[in-house]
Scaffold this active site. Structure first.
Site, PDB file in Angstrom:
ATOM      1  N   CYS A  28       7.695  11.549   5.119  1.00 38.24           N
ATOM      2  CA  CYS A  28       8.143  11.860   3.822  1.00 38.24           C
ATOM      3  C   CYS A  28       8.580  13.230   3.186  1.00 38.24           C
ATOM      4  O   CYS A  28       7.976  14.303   3.719  1.00 38.24           O
ATOM      5  CB  CYS A  28       6.692  11.600   2.769  1.00 38.24           C
ATOM      6  SG  CYS A  28       6.834  11.844   1.063  1.00 38.24           S
ATOM      7  N   CYS A  36       2.529  13.606   5.680  1.00 38.26           N
ATOM      8  CA  CYS A  36       3.037  12.371   6.275  1.00 38.26           C
ATOM      9  C   CYS A  36       4.402  12.688   6.986  1.00 38.26           C
ATOM     10  O   CYS A  36       5.306  13.118   6.432  1.00 38.26           O
ATOM     11  CB  CYS A  36       3.183  11.348   5.469  1.00 38.26           C
ATOM     12  SG  CYS A  36       1.536  10.912   4.304  1.00 38.26           S
ATOM     13  N   CYS A  90       3.044  18.750  -1.710  1.00 36.15           N
ATOM     14  CA  CYS A  90       2.018  17.945  -1.148  1.00 36.15           C
ATOM     15  C   CYS A  90       1.445  18.516   0.113  1.00 36.15           C
ATOM     16  O   CYS A  90       2.283  18.804   1.071  1.00 36.15           O
ATOM     17  CB  CYS A  90       2.735  16.503  -1.035  1.00 36.15           C
ATOM     18  SG  CYS A  90       1.263  15.261  -0.441  1.00 36.15           S
ATOM     19  N   CYS A  95      11.572   6.245  -3.511  1.00 36.96           N
ATOM     20  CA  CYS A  95      10.265   6.562  -2.736  1.00 36.96           C
ATOM     21  C   CYS A  95      10.437   7.528  -1.503  1.00 36.96           C
ATOM     22  O   CYS A  95      11.222   7.010  -0.698  1.00 36.96           O
ATOM     23  CB  CYS A  95       9.383   5.566  -2.094  1.00 36.96           C
ATOM     24  SG  CYS A  95       8.898   4.374  -3.337  1.00 36.96           S
ATOM     25  N   GLU A 117       9.484  16.882 -10.465  1.00 34.29           N
ATOM     26  CA  GLU A 117      10.295  15.667 -10.477  1.00 34.29           C
ATOM     27  C   GLU A 117       9.685  14.581 -11.188  1.00 34.29           C
ATOM     28  O   GLU A 117       8.146  14.289 -10.757  1.00 34.29           O
ATOM     29  CB  GLU A 117      11.310  15.220  -9.388  1.00 34.29           C
ATOM     30  CG  GLU A 117      12.286  16.094  -8.764  1.00 34.29           C
ATOM     31  CD  GLU A 117      12.825  15.981  -7.581  1.00 34.29           C
ATOM     32  OE1 GLU A 117      13.918  15.980  -7.380  1.00 34.29           O
ATOM     33  OE2 GLU A 117      11.931  16.041  -6.298  1.00 34.29           O
ATOM     34  N   CYS A 176       7.758   7.233 -12.971  1.00 35.87           N
ATOM     35  CA  CYS A 176       6.737   7.579 -11.688  1.00 35.87           C
ATOM     36  C   CYS A 176       6.798   8.985 -11.877  1.00 35.87           C
ATOM     37  O   CYS A 176       7.651   9.915 -12.141  1.00 35.87           O
ATOM     38  CB  CYS A 176       7.821   7.343 -10.375  1.00 35.87           C
ATOM     39  SG  CYS A 176       7.193   7.858  -8.993  1.00 35.87           S
TER      40      CYS A 176
HETATM   41  N1  SAH Z   1       0.645  10.617  -2.025  1.00 33.63           N
HETATM   42  C1  SAH Z   1       0.549   9.272  -2.697  1.00 33.63           C
HETATM   43  C2  SAH Z   1       1.338   8.917  -3.840  1.00 33.63           C
HETATM   44  C3  SAH Z   1       2.840   8.922  -3.414  1.00 33.63           C
HETATM   45  S1  SAH Z   1       3.469   7.471  -3.565  1.00 33.63           S
HETATM   46  C4  SAH Z   1       0.601   8.106  -1.701  1.00 33.63           C
HETATM   47  O1  SAH Z   1       0.793   8.539  -0.575  1.00 33.63           O
HETATM   48  O2  SAH Z   1       0.187   7.109  -1.952  1.00 33.63           O
HETATM   49  C5  SAH Z   1       5.041   7.512  -2.760  1.00 33.63           C
HETATM   50  C6  SAH Z   1       5.320   6.461  -1.803  1.00 33.63           C
HETATM   51  O3  SAH Z   1       6.128   6.370  -1.066  1.00 33.63           O
HETATM   52  C7  SAH Z   1       4.165   6.578  -0.561  1.00 33.63           C
HETATM   53  O4  SAH Z   1       3.733   5.056  -0.221  1.00 33.63           O
HETATM   54  C8  SAH Z   1       4.747   6.988   0.479  1.00 33.63           C
HETATM   55  O5  SAH Z   1       4.083   6.814   1.879  1.00 33.63           O
HETATM   56  C9  SAH Z   1       5.989   6.415   0.356  1.00 33.63           C
HETATM   57  N2  SAH Z   1       7.125   7.149   1.104  1.00 33.63           N
HETATM   58  C10 SAH Z   1       7.044   8.235   1.829  1.00 33.63           C
HETATM   59  N3  SAH Z   1       8.475   8.554   2.361  1.00 33.63           N
HETATM   60  C11 SAH Z   1       9.196   7.380   2.299  1.00 33.63           C
HETATM   61  C12 SAH Z   1      10.442   6.986   2.544  1.00 33.63           C
HETATM   62  N4  SAH Z   1      11.265   7.767   3.161  1.00 33.63           N
HETATM   63  N5  SAH Z   1      11.044   5.677   2.168  1.00 33.63           N
HETATM   64  C13 SAH Z   1      10.074   4.923   1.394  1.00 33.63           C
HETATM   65  N6  SAH Z   1       8.738   5.224   1.127  1.00 33.63           N
HETATM   66  C14 SAH Z   1       8.371   6.421   1.437  1.00 33.63           C
END
Ligand code: SAH
Length: 350
Positions: A117, A114, A110, A337, A90, A103
């Site tokens: 996520c 986390c 991935c 995000c 996406e 984006c």
């Molecule tokens: N792997 C990289 C790039 C992904 S950026 C990184 O971790 O920075 C995507 C961002 O959205 C990251 O900061 C991630 O932690 C955040 N994210 C993940 N799940 C989320 C959620 N449910 N709500 C808001 N942000 C979230």
């Protein structure tokens, strides 16, 4: 077949030299691909017919195809793209008053795992190639062009699915191509890479001396909590990350952005804000607060109330830390995000 999209300029020069061509051939191709945006070798009118035939035999101009396009109430577009091996990724187009931001995803799935996520639920299937990342921008540009002549992607964030520093070389080629004046000519300061904190990547990136932006997904101000939320922290603890950030600041003279998710009752108390201020003290970075986007995958996590979010922000600001709250786009189409999750057809239609 070699895909001409996604060849970093030095690599393209080397390929052209192998074909017995002068180096300027590479910039000429860049101009056709990224400025005139032709999709057929025969439109490259200042390249001889005979060399066009050579190109056609060995090279292709291949872009991902659009599987699904969703448009949010706020105008955000989310595309589900088909890759050559049928994996899907996406990308998202966000409209700011200052421009159009793409984006971009850097991997299919991935591996960072986390706990909050959606993008990591099924693990990583593979890295995206530079051409697949450039392709995401080119397709969004096509959509913008259909909508309104003259519009194009002006800002890029590598914040889609995947960990960019777990696919370092391809991400770097991608950045060089979109930043090249004869490429997509997107200014370095309009390009942001976000990492969950892969420390080797931060050092390498610092040594590139680029003028791009670097964002760090911090999300917790102490190792005990960060170990729980982000398993990558067990490999790269906060002191290692902060040391790498100081090095990055020294080498590039750039400040980083600290991304800090706010999850109700987990990391959003005054004590957390205080620890965060201590943690980043002495660095120039500023904090971008991301109110958690809820998903039914993780019912244990929820978004704090507006009051709690603002209390956290106020504490940071009163302590002299610059901070903003991230504007949310496209949550009604799962484009915000942490909501990107496509890998294959089954997942999309689950
Ligand atoms: N792997 C990289 C790039 C992904 S950026 C990184 O971790 O920075 C995507 C961002 O959205 C990251 O900061 C991630 O932690 C955040 N994210 C993940 N799940 C989320 C959620 N449910 N709500 C808001 N942000 C979230």
């Amino acid at each position: 077949m070699i895909n001409l999209y996604g060849q970093e300029i030095k690599k393209l020069i080397a390929l052209m030299e192998q074909e017995g061509q002068k180096p300027y051939r590479a910039t000429q191709l860049y101009t056709w691909l990224y400025q005139h945006r032709v999709q057929d070798f025969d439109e490259m009118s200042d390249i001889s017919k005979s060399f066009r035939e050579v190109l056609k035999q060995k090279y292709c101009l291949s872009l991902p195809s659009v599987h699904t396009k969703q448009v949010s109430e706020d105008g955000t577009v989310k595309l589900l793209l088909n890759l050559e091996d049928d994996y899907k990724v996406e990308c998202v187009l966000m409209r700011y008053n200052y421009g159009n931001a793409a984006c971009v995803s850097s991997q299919v799935g991935c591996n960072m795992g986390c706990s909050f996520c959606s993008s990591g639920i099924l693990g990583k299937k593979r890295n995206l190639t530079a051409s697949e990342m450039v392709g995401q921008i080119l397709i969004l540009n096509q959509i913008l062009k259909q909508e309104n002549k003259g519009q194009r992607v002006t800002h890029v964030v590598v914040m889609g699915t995947g960990e960019p520093f777990d696919n370092y070389d391809n991400v770097l080629d991608f950045i060089k191509i979109i930043n090249h004046p004869k490429g997509l000519a997107i200014g370095a300061r309009h390009i942001t890479v976000s990492t969950c904190g892969i420390v080797e990547g931060i050092y390498r990136y610092a040594d590139e001396h680029l003028q791009t932006n670097l964002a760090i997904s911090l999300h917790a101000p102490n190792d005990e909590l960060r170990d729980k939320l982000m398993k990558i922290n067990r490999a790269y603890s906060l002191d290692k990350i902060m040391k790498a950030i100081r090095y990055y600041e020294k080498e590039t003279k750039r400040r980083v952005t600290y991304e800090y998710l706010l999850i109700e009752g987990i990391n959003d108390t005054k004590e957390h804000a205080k620890q965060l201020v201590e943690l980043i003290r002495g660095t120039k970075g500023y904090v971008n607060l991301i109110p958690y986007n809820e998903t039914n995958k993780f019912p244990e996590f929820s978004r704090p109330s507006g009051n709690r979010i603002h209390a956290f922000l106020d504490y940071l600001m009163k302590s002299g830390v610059k901070a903003t709250i991230r504007k949310e786009f496209g949550s009604d189409i799962d484009a915000a995000c942490g909501q990107l999750k496509a890998i294959s057809e089954e997942l999309v239609h689950e």
